[in-house]
Structure formats: structure tokens, C-alpha cells
Design a protein around this motif. Structure first.
Motif, PDB file in Angstrom:
ATOM      1  N   ILE A  46       0.791  -0.950  -0.094  1.00 34.37           N
ATOM      2  CA  ILE A  46      -0.117  -0.123  -0.130  1.00 34.37           C
ATOM      3  C   ILE A  46       0.673   1.546  -0.329  1.00 34.37           C
ATOM      4  CG2 ILE A  46      -1.758   1.160   1.049  1.00 34.37           C
ATOM      5  CD1 ILE A  46      -2.080  -1.603  -0.514  1.00 34.37           C
ATOM      6  N   LYS A  47       0.880   2.020  -0.874  1.00 31.51           N
ATOM      7  CA  LYS A  47       1.319   3.320  -0.795  1.00 31.51           C
ATOM      8  C   LYS A  47       0.305   4.261  -1.096  1.00 31.51           C
ATOM      9  CE  LYS A  47       5.552   1.429  -1.844  1.00 31.51           C
ATOM     10  NZ  LYS A  47       5.061  -0.049  -1.137  1.00 31.51           N
ATOM     11  N   ILE A  48       1.048   5.419  -0.600  1.00 26.89           N
ATOM     12  CA  ILE A  48       0.140   6.693  -0.676  1.00 26.89           C
ATOM     13  C   ILE A  48      -0.390   7.295  -2.527  1.00 26.89           C
ATOM     14  CG2 ILE A  48      -0.410   9.712   0.307  1.00 26.89           C
ATOM     15  CD1 ILE A  48       1.206   8.177   2.878  1.00 26.89           C
ATOM     16  N   GLY A  49      -1.397   7.501  -2.614  1.00 27.06           N
ATOM     17  CA  GLY A  49      -1.312   8.482  -3.768  1.00 27.06           C
ATOM     18  C   GLY A  49      -1.916   7.065  -4.519  1.00 27.06           C
ATOM     19  N   GLN A  50      -1.608   5.865  -4.363  1.00 24.12           N
ATOM     20  CA  GLN A  50      -2.874   4.509  -5.208  1.00 24.12           C
ATOM     21  C   GLN A  50      -4.023   4.509  -5.435  1.00 24.12           C
ATOM     22  OE1 GLN A  50      -1.185   1.013  -3.189  1.00 24.12           O
ATOM     23  NE2 GLN A  50      -0.820   0.010  -4.407  1.00 24.12           N
ATOM     24  N   GLN A  51      -4.032   4.110  -6.652  1.00 24.52           N
ATOM     25  CA  GLN A  51      -5.722   4.129  -6.907  1.00 24.52           C
ATOM     26  C   GLN A  51      -6.326   2.976  -6.802  1.00 24.52           C
ATOM     27  OE1 GLN A  51      -7.650   6.825  -8.708  1.00 24.52           O
ATOM     28  NE2 GLN A  51      -4.926   7.994  -8.117  1.00 24.52           N
ATOM     29  N   VAL A  52      -7.330   3.189  -6.748  1.00 23.86           N
ATOM     30  CA  VAL A  52      -8.628   2.033  -5.305  1.00 23.86           C
ATOM     31  C   VAL A  52     -10.133   1.753  -5.969  1.00 23.86           C
ATOM     32  CG1 VAL A  52      -9.097   1.183  -3.424  1.00 23.86           C
ATOM     33  CG2 VAL A  52      -6.880   2.925  -3.611  1.00 23.86           C
ATOM     34  N   SER A  53      -9.864   0.617  -6.888  1.00 28.96           N
ATOM     35  CA  SER A  53     -11.649   0.585  -7.192  1.00 28.96           C
ATOM     36  C   SER A  53     -12.091   0.150  -6.348  1.00 28.96           C
ATOM     37  CB  SER A  53     -11.079  -0.490  -8.072  1.00 28.96           C
ATOM     38  OG  SER A  53     -12.821  -0.726  -8.555  1.00 28.96           O
ATOM     39  N   ILE A  54     -13.514   0.284  -5.809  1.00 27.50           N
ATOM     40  CA  ILE A  54     -14.198   0.812  -5.170  1.00 27.50           C
ATOM     41  C   ILE A  54     -15.376  -0.030  -5.642  1.00 27.50           C
ATOM     42  CG2 ILE A  54     -15.128   1.568  -2.756  1.00 27.50           C
ATOM     43  CD1 ILE A  54     -12.996   3.218  -2.488  1.00 27.50           C
ATOM     44  N   ILE A 105     -10.740  -2.718  -4.006  1.00 28.43           N
ATOM     45  CA  ILE A 105      -9.747  -3.607  -4.442  1.00 28.43           C
ATOM     46  C   ILE A 105      -8.376  -2.324  -5.072  1.00 28.43           C
ATOM     47  CG2 ILE A 105      -9.677  -4.882  -6.562  1.00 28.43           C
ATOM     48  CD1 ILE A 105     -12.343  -5.426  -6.903  1.00 28.43           C
ATOM     49  N   ILE A 106      -7.429  -3.355  -4.682  1.00 29.71           N
ATOM     50  CA  ILE A 106      -5.922  -2.620  -4.769  1.00 29.71           C
ATOM     51  C   ILE A 106      -5.660  -3.414  -5.832  1.00 29.71           C
ATOM     52  CG2 ILE A 106      -3.894  -1.552  -3.360  1.00 29.71           C
ATOM     53  CD1 ILE A 106      -5.587  -1.071  -0.941  1.00 29.71           C
ATOM     54  N   LYS A 107      -4.969  -2.376  -6.880  1.00 28.30           N
ATOM     55  CA  LYS A 107      -4.246  -3.378  -7.693  1.00 28.30           C
ATOM     56  C   LYS A 107      -2.436  -3.143  -7.368  1.00 28.30           C
ATOM     57  CE  LYS A 107      -7.850  -2.344 -10.879  1.00 28.30           C
ATOM     58  NZ  LYS A 107      -8.226  -1.664 -12.885  1.00 28.30           N
TER      59      LYS A 107
END
Length: 541
Positions: free
Chosen positions: A305-313, A363-365
Motif C-alpha cells: 500500500i502506497k499513498i496516492g495509489q488508485q483504488v477500485s471500490i 480492490i487495490i491493484k
């Protein structure tokens, strides 16, 4: 009549003794015969072995007959005999097979080798796949809940004690804009401060400019007026309201409370006629255009997990909709009870579909190429320069393609492939409902079978961006201690090798070691080949 006989015909003592001895002798002979018979039956094989040993001619040389077959138990492959018989474990008749060629020595990296005829390959449905580079992502699904964005919350309190004379917002859930009136409070303290400000204004007008020293008096009045205006601002009166009071010259005994932000009234604390003290809460207003998701990420996944990471919810309330978010904060503390870390995700909510308290799944890619050791391996790959590359295809069968200039078409029986420049991109197939389902070939989504027949949609991606060496999931045999893949080195000959793999994703395993590009692995029927290698191997370690 003899002297040993008694007159009444009874047996004498000696006659009785002799009779008893005769009876015992007969029975002992019978018992001895039974013992000898049992001994012969029980040790017959041993007796015959000794008989053959001592009766065999000494001048005949020893000969050993070597058979090309052996007998094994299909249920217990470790039971092997030179002669036909039954398995001592399960009693099943032993099956016949050709003996292994024990003189074959395999390379140290090959665990076993098996050879199958074309008929048996077709019968088992064995299919191979080529190991290649493929854009692969690790998908982390984490639960969470919707919460208010704390940066867009406002608690509106009474800045002055008094009585609620009027409520412009009478119920929770009312939508308000910035500057909208919420309530009107009567306060004697406000009345005295406004009177002071108006008296100062009137005093300035009444000062006669011809009187010596009037400038000093005006300055003093202005300082008093500034002080009165500040006190009114502290009480929640805006500059516009203060200017209106000065223009009208009328004393106001009520203060109107306005909303500092646009949003929804989430809580109402007062009713009309209620007396409130200074600092008492009146309303809570929240702007829901932006909300937070507090996701619970297990500590073993926090490294991805990184700050600024895009996440699908996604949420069960809207199963066909996906919401986009961005990781904004990762907590510094692990929950001792759940062993999870709170991760805050900012989510745009302009249509107000997401409600605080709603359950969500994030859902974190994470591209596999960004995870070690694949990141280091990807950096060592030689980059492809330019926007195009040359491939070779068959004009009669365009689906037959190759990167090699001397390749021929297998369907045409040897037609040489012709060159064709193409853009350096490749097509992958992705499920629109389950983005984690990725395939190199068109097909159906396995996860959608339960409720719909969803086709995988093609997606064009760069041929070198984010790629790692992958092997199909169906080609891997996991024994618990090691992972094994069968490679077809030659036609019909399959070698078992141990491989090191990463975490499975989308039907593929990323390869750490053991395989290289263009290796042909058994993608279908690997378990049948493994079973054959155990029952009838050429060589197995």
C-alpha cells in the motif's frame, strides 16, 4: 482258572495297568502323527528349498534369468516384485510393466522424466502453453466502511447565550448552501453591543467640525466603533449584517446563525423556544461530495500500500457500479485484535450514492513488476526501443505468428512466414466486472458464471510495460513441499522441474526461477502426466 484271575471275572491290578498303558500309547501315536503332519505343512517350502539345495548337481554353473518386466501395485507404486502376485498391503493383483532403464542419468535440475506416445497424449488431453512475459497485477481485496470527510464537517454552536426564537431548518437531512440561515437567537448581550455601535455612529455625526480638536474626538469614536464591530464578529455577526445595522440605524435583538459550508444537516440539537448557553451545539453539517473509506488491511499486505495509489471500490448496494478512490493515509498503528492497519481512501461522491456507515470492498491493484524480486528482474530486461516491431505470420493462416524470421506455418505444412511491422503492443482480455480476471486468450469470466455469461473484453497494453514472466495456474502441481512444472523438451518427452513462483493472480503465477521465456509447459493434463511418471517412469528422483 489261573491264580491271577478272580472268580467273578474282574481284571486284576496288573491287567488294569497294562490296559491303561495300551490306551495311552495309542493316543500318543495319534497326537505324534498330527504334530508331524502340521510340521510338514508349515515348513514345506523350507524343506523343499533345503532338498533342492543339497540335491542340485555341483558341477552346473549358476544361471540368472533376467526378465524385462516387473510387477507393481497400482494403489501402492512402491510395491514392486519380479514375479506376479498380490499386493501385501491391499491384496490387489500386481500389474505388469516394463522395467525402468536405470542407467539413464538426468540433469540435476530435472526431478523426473516420462515419455508418452501420441495416442496417449491425445487420450489424456495433454496441451502445452508457451511461457512468456505478461502484464500481471496482484489484487488485494479489503473491507471497509464509509465515513464523513473530517475536513468537510462543521459543528455550528451558539456564540452567545440566548433563546432560540426561530429555526429555519426544522429537521435532520436538510440540504443547505453556504451562507443559508439556520436559526435566529434572541440575546440581551447582543442588544447592548449593537446599541453601543449605533451610539458611536450617531456621535460621529453630531460632532461639529468647527470646534477645535474635533479630529481627536473622531479618532476616539472610531476606535470604539472598531472595538464594537469586533465584539459583534465574535458573537457570529457577519460584516454584511453589521453594515446593514449601521445603515438602518435600528437596534437588533436577534442574531441569525448561517451555515459556514454547503452540505447536509446531519444532526439538530435544539428546538424553538429553547434557551442555549454560549458554546452550545445547534447543528452538525457535513459535505458528502467527498467521503472517506476506512479500509482494514492485513499487516502482511501493508507493504503493497502506497499513498496516492488508485483504488477500485464496490458495494453490495450498487453491484454494477465501481467507485474510484485514492489512498490518502496509512495508519501507524496495528490493531491488536484484528491485526489490521487502517488505510484511509478519499472517494469522490458527487452523486451522493455512498452513505456514511455503508460497507465497502476496496480492490487495490499492485503491478507484480513493482514487487521484489520481480522489480529487480524487470529492470534488468533489455528495453524495446521504438514504437514498432516486426513479426512473422502466415498469409493463409493469419493467426499463426512468430518472432522468428525462419519460422514456418504448421497448418500449411511448411509455408514460410512473411514479415509484418506491428505496433509494440499486445492484447490482453479482462473481465469488466472482475478486473482481476486477466487472460491472454479470449473466453468467459469464471467468476461471472454464477449469475451471467460475461465475455472477457480485449484491452491493448504496451508489450513491455509492467510485464513479468508467467506460467498458467493449470501447469503447476503443488505437492505442499514444492511446486512442479512439466516441460516438453522433445515431442512426447516431458521433464518435471521444480520452480519458484510468486503469488497467484488472474489464473497465472509469476515466475521467480526455474523457467525461461518460450519454454513449453504442460497446461492441461499435468496431473495425468505426473501420475504416469510415478507408475511408469523413465527416471524419477
Amino acid at each position: 482258572m489261573s491264580e491271577n484271575e478272580k472268580p467273578n471275572g474282574e481284571m486284576t491290578f496288573w491287567q488294569k495297568t497294562f490296559f491303561v498303558i495300551e490306551v495311552v500309547n495309542v493316543r500318543l501315536r495319534f497326537i505324534l502323527i498330527l504334530v508331524l503332519t502340521g510340521f510338514l505343512i508349515g515348513y514345506w517350502d523350507t524343506i523343499m528349498n533345503y532338498y533342492e539345495k543339497y540335491t542340485r548337481p555341483k558341477n552346473v554353473a549358476d544361471t540368472v534369468l533376467v526378465s524385462n518386466v516387473e510387477y507393481f501395485c497400482p494403489m501402492h507404486p512402491n510395491v514392486i516384485r519380479d514375479t506376479h502376485g498380490s499386493c501385501p498391503i491391499c491384496g490387489m493383483p500386481l500389474s505388469q510393466r516394463h522395467k525402468s532403464e536405470s542407467k539413464i542419468e538426468l540433469p540435476p535440475d530435472i526431478l523426473g522424466r516420462v515419455q508418452l506416445s501420441p495416442y496417449r497424449i491425445a487420450l489424456a488431453g495433454v496441451k502445452t502453453a508457451v511461457v512468456d512475459y505478461f502484464p500481471l497485477e496482484k489484487f488485494i481485496e479489503v473491507p471497509g466502511t464509509v465515513e464523513f470527510d473530517e475536513r468537510k464537517l462543521a459543528r455550528i454552536s451558539a456564540r452567545i447565550g440566548g433563546r432560540i426564537d426561530k429555526l429555519f431548518v426544522n429537521y435532520t437531512g436538510t440540504t443547505v448552501k453556504q451562507g443559508d440561515s439556520l436559526a435566529k437567537i434572541y440575546s440581551p448581550q447582543l442588544l447592548s453591543t449593537i446599541d453601543e455601535l449605533l451610539n458611536i455612529s450617531r456621535s460621529n455625526k453630531n460632532i461639529i467640525k468647527t470646534i477645535p480638536g474635533f479630529e481627536e474626538a473622531v479618532k476616539v469614536n472610531q476606535s470604539f466603533a472598531v472595538s464594537a464591530r469586533k465584539r459583534l464578529k465574535y458573537l457570529g455577526i457577519t460584516d454584511e449584517q453589521i453594515n446593514q445595522i449601521e445603515r438602518s440605524g435600528k437596534t437588533e435583538s436577534n442574531i441569525t446563525i448561517v451555515s459556514p459550508i454547503a452540505g447536509i444537516v446531519t444532526k439538530k440539537y435544539v428546538v424553538e423556544g429553547q434557551y442555549v448557553d454560549e458554546g452550545s451545539p445547534i447543528f452538525d453539517v457535513a459535505n458528502l461530495v467527498m467521503v472517506w473509506m476506512q479500509a482494514k488491511v492485513y499487516e502482511e499486505d501493508i507493504q503493497y500500500i502506497k499513498i496516492g495509489q488508485q483504488v477500485s471500490i464496490k458495494t453490495s448496494a450498487y453491484p454494477n457500479d465501481f467507485f474510484n478512490g485514492t489512498v490518502a493515509f496509512v495508519d501507524y498503528v496495528v490493531d491488536k485484535n484484528t491485526r489490521t492497519v487502517n488505510v484511509r481512501v478519499d472517494i469522490g461522491n458527487s452523486d451522493l450514492k455512498l452513505k456514511p456507515g455503508m460497507f465497502l470492498t476496496a480492490i487495490i491493484k499492485v503491478p507484480i513488476c513493482e514487487i521484489e524480486p520481480f522489480k529487480s528482474a524487470s529492470e534488468k530486461r533489455e528495453p524495446v526501443h521504438g514504437g514498432t516491431k516486426t513479426i512473422y505470420y502466415c498469409p493463409m493462416h493469419p493467426e499463426v505468428r512468430s518472432d522468428k524470421a525462419d519460422a514456418v506455418c504448421a497448418k500449411c505444412g511448411g509455408m514460410k512466414l512473411v514479415p509484418m511491422p506491428v505496433e509494440d503492443k499486445k492484447v490482453i482480455y479482462v473481465c469488466p466486472m472482475h478486473p482481476e480476471v486477466i487472460s491472454a486468450e479470449p473466453g468467459k469470466c469464471e467468476k461471472c458464471k454464477a449469475f451471467m455469461d460475461m465475455d472477457l473484453e480485449p484491452r491493448l497494453v504496451s508489450a513491455t510495460t509492467g510485464e513479468v514472466l508467467v506460467v498458467p495456474e493449470t501447469a503447476v502441481i503443488d505437492t505442499g513441499m514444492k511446486k512442479i512444472v512439466y516441460i516438453e523438451r522433445e515431442s512426447g518427452i516431458f521433464d518435471a522441474i521444480e520452480v519458484a513462483l510468486g503469488s497467484r493472480s488472474g489464473g497465472y503465477y509469476p515466475v521467480i526461477s526455474g523457467l525461461k521465456k518460450d519454454d513449453k509447459v504442460v497446461a492441461a493434463g499435468a496431473f495425468l502426466i505426473d501420475a504416469e511418471s510415478r507408475l511408469n517412469p523413465i527416471k524419477r528422483k
